[in-house]
Design a protein around this motif. Structure first.
Motif, short mmCIF file in Angstrom:
data_model
loop_
_atom_site.label_atom_id
_atom_site.label_comp_id
_atom_site.label_asym_id
_atom_site.label_seq_id
_atom_site.Cartn_x
_atom_site.Cartn_y
_atom_site.Cartn_z
N THR A 11 -1.18 10.04 -3.07
CA THR A 11 -0.54 10.26 -4.25
C THR A 11 0.56 10.12 -3.57
N ALA A 12 0.70 11.04 -2.62
CA ALA A 12 1.77 11.79 -1.52
C ALA A 12 1.97 10.70 -0.92
N ILE A 13 2.11 9.53 -0.73
CA ILE A 13 2.78 8.00 0.22
C ILE A 13 3.13 7.21 -0.73
N VAL A 14 2.31 6.63 -1.53
CA VAL A 14 2.81 6.15 -2.77
C VAL A 14 4.47 6.92 -3.40
N ASN A 15 3.86 8.06 -3.50
CA ASN A 15 5.60 8.80 -3.87
C ASN A 15 6.51 9.06 -2.97
N GLY A 21 13.69 4.10 -1.66
CA GLY A 21 14.11 2.62 -2.36
C GLY A 21 14.35 1.80 -1.61
N ILE A 22 12.98 1.78 -0.13
CA ILE A 22 12.69 0.40 0.48
C ILE A 22 11.28 -0.06 -0.70
N SER A 23 11.73 -1.58 -0.14
CA SER A 23 10.21 -2.45 -0.73
C SER A 23 8.85 -2.12 0.19
N ILE A 24 7.98 -2.60 -0.79
CA ILE A 24 6.62 -1.78 -0.06
C ILE A 24 5.90 -2.70 1.27
N PRO A 25 6.59 -3.89 1.34
CA PRO A 25 6.50 -4.57 2.67
C PRO A 25 7.02 -4.17 3.66
N CYS A 28 5.92 0.06 4.35
CA CYS A 28 4.24 -0.14 4.99
C CYS A 28 4.05 -0.72 6.67
N LYS A 29 4.78 -1.59 6.62
CA LYS A 29 5.25 -1.70 7.93
C LYS A 29 5.70 -0.84 8.85
N GLN A 30 6.96 -0.23 8.56
CA GLN A 30 7.33 0.86 9.12
C GLN A 30 6.74 2.20 9.53
N HIS A 31 5.90 2.48 8.16
CA HIS A 31 4.49 3.16 8.04
C HIS A 31 3.27 2.88 8.70
#
Length: 98
Positions: A11-15, A21-25, A28-31
């Motif tokens: 829940t914290a990751i999705v929030n 404000g960045i895209s999901i891809p 995911c890459k940055q984190h």
């Protein structure tokens, strides 16, 4: 990690992704988050939010003490709990079954 802890973590990751404000891809890459796992949890969390329904329960004091309460959970489980359980005991069982 318990299922409850996983739910809180994702829940914290999705929030965090939504607030970024960045895209999901990109997120995911940055984190260093697995893209497929992120989508799995995104879908799971949306389903959980949509499927939670609260029903008022009315207990009849004249029921015999050996009666049971039948609970049908969203994951398909059917649980029969003794009517003699306290509210705290019922909550403990329901948390354990999530």
């Amino acid at each position: 990690m318990t299922q409850f802890e996983k739910h809180q973590y994702w829940t914290a990751i999705v929030n965090q992704q939504q607030d970024s404000g960045i895209s999901i891809p990109q997120f995911c890459k940055q984190h260093d988050v697995n893209y497929a796992t992120f989508h799995y949890w995104l879908k799971k969390l949306k389903q959980t939010d949509e499927e939670q329904i609260v029903h008022k329960v009315i207990m009849n004091d004249s029921l015999p003490l050996d009666s049971v309460v039948v609970v049908h959970l969203p994951n398909g489980l059917k649980v029969e709990l003794p009517i003699s359980l306290s509210l705290a005991q019922i909550q403990t069982w329901l948390k354990a079954l999530q």
